[in-house]
Design an enzyme around this catalytic site. Structure first.
Site, short mmCIF file in Angstrom:
data_model
loop_
_atom_site.label_atom_id
_atom_site.label_comp_id
_atom_site.label_asym_id
_atom_site.label_seq_id
_atom_site.Cartn_x
_atom_site.Cartn_y
_atom_site.Cartn_z
N TYR A 1 -3.53 -5.21 -1.41
CA TYR A 1 -3.74 -6.71 -1.23
C TYR A 1 -4.85 -7.30 -1.02
O TYR A 1 -5.15 -8.44 -1.09
CB TYR A 1 -2.45 -7.08 -0.19
CG TYR A 1 -1.39 -7.68 -0.87
CD1 TYR A 1 -0.43 -6.44 -1.18
CD2 TYR A 1 -0.74 -9.01 -0.85
CE1 TYR A 1 0.74 -6.64 -1.71
CE2 TYR A 1 0.48 -9.15 -1.39
CZ TYR A 1 1.14 -8.23 -1.64
OH TYR A 1 2.50 -8.27 -2.30
N LYS B 1 2.85 6.93 3.06
CA LYS B 1 3.17 7.97 1.89
C LYS B 1 2.10 8.77 2.34
O LYS B 1 1.28 9.15 1.08
CB LYS B 1 3.08 7.25 0.58
CG LYS B 1 3.26 8.05 -0.58
CD LYS B 1 4.66 8.67 -0.77
CE LYS B 1 5.21 9.50 -1.80
NZ LYS B 1 6.49 10.06 -1.87
N ASP C 1 9.40 6.57 0.44
CA ASP C 1 10.54 6.64 -0.39
C ASP C 1 11.69 7.16 0.32
O ASP C 1 12.77 6.49 0.27
CB ASP C 1 10.07 7.55 -1.44
CG ASP C 1 9.31 8.90 -1.04
OD1 ASP C 1 8.94 8.69 0.25
OD2 ASP C 1 8.85 9.94 -1.70
N ASP D 1 5.42 -5.59 1.84
CA ASP D 1 5.91 -6.48 0.99
C ASP D 1 7.23 -6.12 0.25
O ASP D 1 8.31 -6.95 0.10
CB ASP D 1 4.95 -6.89 -0.12
CG ASP D 1 5.09 -8.03 -0.87
OD1 ASP D 1 6.05 -8.93 -0.56
OD2 ASP D 1 4.82 -8.13 -2.03
#
Ligand code: NAD
Length: 361
Positions: A124, A191, A225, A249
């Site tokens: 972002y 991640k 995930d 987000d």
């Protein structure tokens, strides 16, 4: 005493829900001196910019704002006003509580979690390189040389900066939030198995901060995930979710979906001693001016604002009034009815009035 609060109605459905929230806040008996300022489409006409300096200055002075949603045109014109606002005021933490309410239709029960999202870094940050531009080709050549990776020469690039300082700052915020709101556990989401450097640093920073809380708040970390799957299987297992910007987000919309949708998802963007309260949802332009959309998310953002101001008792009363209206399911907007075409659905203004009536009783 009266609280100075910057009031930004926004555009699209913004003014309708923002005014609904403002009326509910005033009905609690807490006194406000509103400083009404523009942002978004309305501001472009008057100030030639979607985010006038005088709006920013007002928030810098009042330190608190209630903001309606603002439209961001896709692909043209200005980058997101919301992202710009967060950057300009260094609103580094986004807080989005998601809980199930009796009367709001969802397959899940007893969900009560809070998404804490880092607001300033990650993909972002807006550091992007368009395909085919000379500086992009140059960067690709440098990256190929530095990494040996076969990046296609016609690729576009987005850069993902994650720093230890910003990661520690948001992790500390999440733990402090947990302590002050009676929360038991913080889950850092990442991640790091793939993005070992950026997400790895985020996870490591969160772990270090967790260590300083000495077991007063439990800590775990999970892959993003796996977290998505667990959230739709057993959302009740989560308490405070701590995430970098992009995952934050996406997962905050997922979590809003768990508890009945954007219509009931409030939020706040916070910095050091400064706070902007706004619903998770956007300006839903197709509903503009129809007096149709659900004001609950914006009103609950107002409840968060009362809490932030230290008006705990008023926050409790307004929260309870919203809860009662949702539970009864009678005086609610179309999206809260089992059948969206239910003719008994009422408008934005009328739902706010029903909440105010409930507040008085
Ligand atoms: P959106 O949240 O505005 O609307 C998506 C859909 O969700 C709507 O069509 C509607 O069906 C439903 N919805 C949203 N709010 C609702 C409410 N209060 N009651 C009932 N239903 C509701 O998302 P979008 O269409 O992707 O975005 C529209 C614009 O809003 C875009 O320009 C986007 O950039 C902007 N946006 C602004 C903010 C903000 O100001 N904080 C946040 C998100 C999106």
């Amino acid at each position: 005493m009266a609280y100075d609060v910057t009031f930004i109605p926004g555009d699209g459905i913004g003014p309708e829900v923002a005014w609904a929230a403002r009326r509910c806040l005033e009905a609690t008996g807490v006194r406000f001196r509103w400083d009404e300022r523009m942002a978004g489409a309305a501001a472009i006409q008057a100030f030639k910019t979607p985010l006038p300096e005088e709006t920013l200055q007002s928030i810098r002075e009042t330190r608190v704002a209630l903001k309606g949603p603002v439209t961001t045109p896709i692909g043209i014109g200005f980058r997101s006003v919301n992202v710009a606002l967060r950057k300009q005021l260094d609103l580094f933490a986004c807080v989005r509580p998601c809980r199930t309410y009796a009367g709001v239709h969802t397959p899940f029960q007893d969900v009560d979690l809070v998404v804490v999202r880092e607001n300033t870094e990650d993909l972002y940050a807006g550091i992007e390189f368009a395909a085919q531009e000379p500086k992009t080709r140059q960067l690709i050549a440098q990256l190929r040389e530095a990494t040996g990776q076969p990046i296609q020469s016609d690729a576009a690039l987005s850069i993902k900066p994650i720093s230890a300082a910003a990661s520690r700052r948001i992790a500390t915020f999440a733990f402090e939030y947990a302590l002050s709101h009676g929360r038991k556990k913080v889950t850092a989401v990442h991640k790091a198995n793939i993005m070992k450097c950026t997400d790895g640093l985020f996870r490591e920073s969160a772990r270090q901060v967790a260590g300083t809380y000495d077991g007063r708040v439990a800590f775990e970390d999970r892959l993003v995930d796996a977290t998505c799957m667990q959230l739709v299987l057993r959302p009740q297992e989560f308490d405070v979710l701590l995430l970098p910007n992009l995952y934050g987000d996406i997962l905050s919309d997922l979590c809003a979906g768990l508890v009945g949708g954007l219509g009931v998802a409030p939020g706040a963007n916070l910095g050091e001693g400064i706070a902007v309260f706004e619903a998770v949802h956007g300006s839903a332009p197709k509903y503009q001016g129809l007096n149709k959309v659900n004001p609950t998310a914006m009103i609950l953002s107002g409840v968060m604002m009362l809490d932030h101001l230290g008006e705990r008792e008023a926050a409790k009363r307004l929260g309870a009034a919203v809860e009662a209206i949702l539970r009864e399911g009678k005086d609610v907007t179309y999206d809260l009815k089992a059948d969206r075409h239910d003719p008994s659905a009422i408008g934005t203004r009328e739902m706010a009035e029903a909440i105010i009536e409930k507040l008085k009783n």
